[in-house]
Write a protein that holds these residues in place. Sequence first.
Motif, PDB file in Angstrom:
ATOM      1  N   SER A   1       0.824  -1.198   0.000  1.00 35.09           N
ATOM      2  CA  SER A   1       0.000   0.000   0.000  1.00 35.09           C
ATOM      3  C   SER A   1       0.863   1.254   0.000  1.00 35.09           C
ATOM      4  N   TRP A   2       0.456   2.251  -0.767  1.00 34.20           N
ATOM      5  CA  TRP A   2       1.169   3.533  -0.781  1.00 34.20           C
ATOM      6  C   TRP A   2       1.087   4.187   0.595  1.00 34.20           C
ATOM      7  N   ARG A   3       0.042   3.866   1.364  1.00 30.78           N
ATOM      8  CA  ARG A   3      -0.093   4.426   2.713  1.00 30.78           C
ATOM      9  C   ARG A   3       1.014   3.941   3.641  1.00 30.78           C
ATOM     10  N   ARG A   4       1.539   2.771   3.349  1.00 31.43           N
ATOM     11  CA  ARG A   4       2.638   2.237   4.153  1.00 31.43           C
ATOM     12  C   ARG A   4       3.995   2.693   3.636  1.00 31.43           C
TER      13      ARG A   4
ATOM     14  N   VAL B   1       0.217  12.225   4.197  1.00 30.67           N
ATOM     15  CA  VAL B   1       0.589  11.288   5.260  1.00 30.67           C
ATOM     16  C   VAL B   1      -0.102  11.676   6.567  1.00 30.67           C
TER      17      VAL B   1
ATOM     18  N   THR C   1      -3.846  10.713   6.293  1.00 32.52           N
ATOM     19  CA  THR C   1      -4.080   9.274   6.425  1.00 32.52           C
ATOM     20  C   THR C   1      -3.789   8.805   7.856  1.00 32.52           C
ATOM     21  N   SER C   2      -2.790   9.391   8.499  1.00 33.61           N
ATOM     22  CA  SER C   2      -2.496   9.045   9.891  1.00 33.61           C
ATOM     23  C   SER C   2      -3.639   9.463  10.807  1.00 33.61           C
TER      24      SER C   2
ATOM     25  N   ASP D   1      -1.376   0.482  11.855  1.00 36.98           N
ATOM     26  CA  ASP D   1      -1.715   0.415  10.438  1.00 36.98           C
ATOM     27  C   ASP D   1      -2.655  -0.758  10.203  1.00 36.98           C
TER      28      ASP D   1
END
Length: 124
Positions: A5-8, A106, A109-110, A123
């Motif tokens: 995932s791009w979030r990670r 970031v 999303t956090s 996460d």
Amino acid sequence: MSKISWRRVLPFVLAAFFVVGSVSNLLAPAPIYEEYLKWGYPRWFHFVTGSLELGAAILLVRVPSRLLGSALGCAIMLGALATVIVHGEYGHAVPPLVVATLSLVVGWTSWRMRTANPITDQDP
């Protein structure tokens, strides 16, 4: 193969960016040092910038401190953006604008993860 995932990934990419920026500012080769002086900052200010960038990188790596790291990173980049705009160096404005925007992503999303899962703060 698992899907990444791009979030990670994005927080680690930003952390790497801030580590490189930190090393550049802490070592301050002549061109960087001269830019700080040209912009009117004190002789020691590159140490402040480098230290803040290192702090942002460290905070971005861990999930519980990621929101704070993204806020610090965004503040650093907005300061850099203001500096180059005030001095008419518009061509140098794109990188800090992009990194500030990514820091906001970031942070957002956090924040979403934190409000969706306030107890574990992990996460998905």
